[in-house]
Design a protein around this motif. Structure first.
Motif, mmCIF file in Angstrom:
data_model
loop_
_atom_site.group_PDB
_atom_site.id
_atom_site.type_symbol
_atom_site.label_atom_id
_atom_site.label_comp_id
_atom_site.label_asym_id
_atom_site.label_seq_id
_atom_site.Cartn_x
_atom_site.Cartn_y
_atom_site.Cartn_z
ATOM 1 N N ARG A 116 0.831 -1.208 0.000
ATOM 2 C CA ARG A 116 0.000 0.000 0.000
ATOM 3 C C ARG A 116 0.870 1.264 0.000
ATOM 4 N NH1 ARG A 116 -3.301 -2.155 3.426
ATOM 5 N NH2 ARG A 116 -2.225 -1.343 5.234
ATOM 6 N N GLN A 117 1.934 1.253 0.803
ATOM 7 C CA GLN A 117 2.791 2.432 0.883
ATOM 8 C C GLN A 117 3.566 2.664 -0.414
ATOM 9 O OE1 GLN A 117 5.036 2.043 4.517
ATOM 10 N NE2 GLN A 117 3.271 2.560 5.775
ATOM 11 N N LEU A 118 4.046 1.596 -1.011
ATOM 12 C CA LEU A 118 4.739 1.743 -2.294
ATOM 13 C C LEU A 118 3.783 2.259 -3.367
ATOM 14 C CD1 LEU A 118 6.968 -1.454 -2.319
ATOM 15 C CD2 LEU A 118 7.743 0.915 -2.161
ATOM 16 N N ARG A 119 2.580 1.732 -3.362
ATOM 17 C CA ARG A 119 1.565 2.191 -4.320
ATOM 18 C C ARG A 119 1.263 3.669 -4.086
ATOM 19 N NH1 ARG A 119 -2.553 1.050 -8.275
ATOM 20 N NH2 ARG A 119 -3.419 3.126 -8.455
ATOM 21 N N ASP A 120 1.169 4.076 -2.830
ATOM 22 C CA ASP A 120 0.901 5.482 -2.514
ATOM 23 C C ASP A 120 1.996 6.399 -3.064
ATOM 24 O OD1 ASP A 120 -1.438 4.770 -1.235
ATOM 25 O OD2 ASP A 120 -0.631 4.994 0.792
ATOM 26 N N VAL A 121 3.244 5.950 -2.970
ATOM 27 C CA VAL A 121 4.354 6.748 -3.512
ATOM 28 C C VAL A 121 4.186 6.905 -5.015
ATOM 29 C CG1 VAL A 121 6.843 6.749 -3.953
ATOM 30 C CG2 VAL A 121 5.986 6.183 -1.683
ATOM 31 N N LEU A 122 3.906 5.819 -5.714
ATOM 32 C CA LEU A 122 3.726 5.890 -7.165
ATOM 33 C C LEU A 122 2.498 6.717 -7.541
ATOM 34 C CD1 LEU A 122 4.623 2.245 -8.274
ATOM 35 C CD2 LEU A 122 6.056 4.298 -8.363
ATOM 36 N N ASP A 123 1.496 6.723 -6.684
ATOM 37 C CA ASP A 123 0.308 7.549 -6.921
ATOM 38 C C ASP A 123 0.613 9.041 -6.773
ATOM 39 O OD1 ASP A 123 -1.887 5.999 -7.706
ATOM 40 O OD2 ASP A 123 -2.308 5.382 -5.657
ATOM 41 N N ARG A 124 1.566 9.381 -5.922
ATOM 42 C CA ARG A 124 1.876 10.798 -5.666
ATOM 43 C C ARG A 124 2.790 11.406 -6.736
ATOM 44 N NH1 ARG A 124 2.074 8.999 -0.205
ATOM 45 N NH2 ARG A 124 4.333 8.900 -0.290
#
Length: 151
Positions: A116-124
């Motif tokens: 989830r955190q890695l995905r959040d980084v890519l989303d930002r």
């Protein structure tokens, strides 16, 4: 080792190239030349990105592709998922886990949190971010100072 596929990497490169002129209609040969990749690879990639809704495909003598949204509204996560499918770090995060340890895995929740955190980084990080030298993104060849005047 965590690593994007080569095609996903090329996808971010193509999208960042197109983001330099977001309103323009770009052809596959033009994008290929601009990012120094083979035209068949870029053509395949642009078709895939259009099918996933990140590009709009335009037919006709002045046809080609343009971004479906502003570059600051398209995330790197969207590009990666358009090319590679859902972003997951481990098998137990993609909903099709066949691991025999799944029912009693002591770290599965932690892997989900990491995913989830890695995905959040890519989303930002947006496609627009990738076009800015020094922003942490990789500048495309067309974004260098010597070629920017030609755009």
């Amino acid at each position: 080792m965590l690593r994007l596929s080569k095609l996903a990497d090329y996808g971010t490169l193509a999208m960042s190239y197109m983001a330099l002129k977001p309103e323009a209609v770009h052809t596959a040969p033009e994008v290929a030349a601009g990012i120094h990749l083979a035209a068949p690879t870029v053509s395949k990639l642009l078709k895939l990105l259009a099918r996933r809704g990140l590009l709009v495909s335009l037919r006709g003598s002045r046809g080609g592709y343009r971004l479906a949204a502003r570059p600051d509204r398209i995330s790197v996560a969207q590009v990666v998922e358009a090319v590679d499918g859902p972003f997951t770090v481990t098998e137990c995060n993609d909903g099709s886990c066949r691991c025999s340890r799944e029912p009693d895995c002591p770290i599965q929740r932690n892997w989900r949190r990491i995913n989830r955190q890695l995905r959040d980084v890519l989303d930002r990080v947006t496609v627009a971010d990738l076009t800015r030298p020094g922003s942490g993104g990789r500048a495309t060849p067309a974004a260098t100072p010597s070629t920017r005047a030609a755009l």
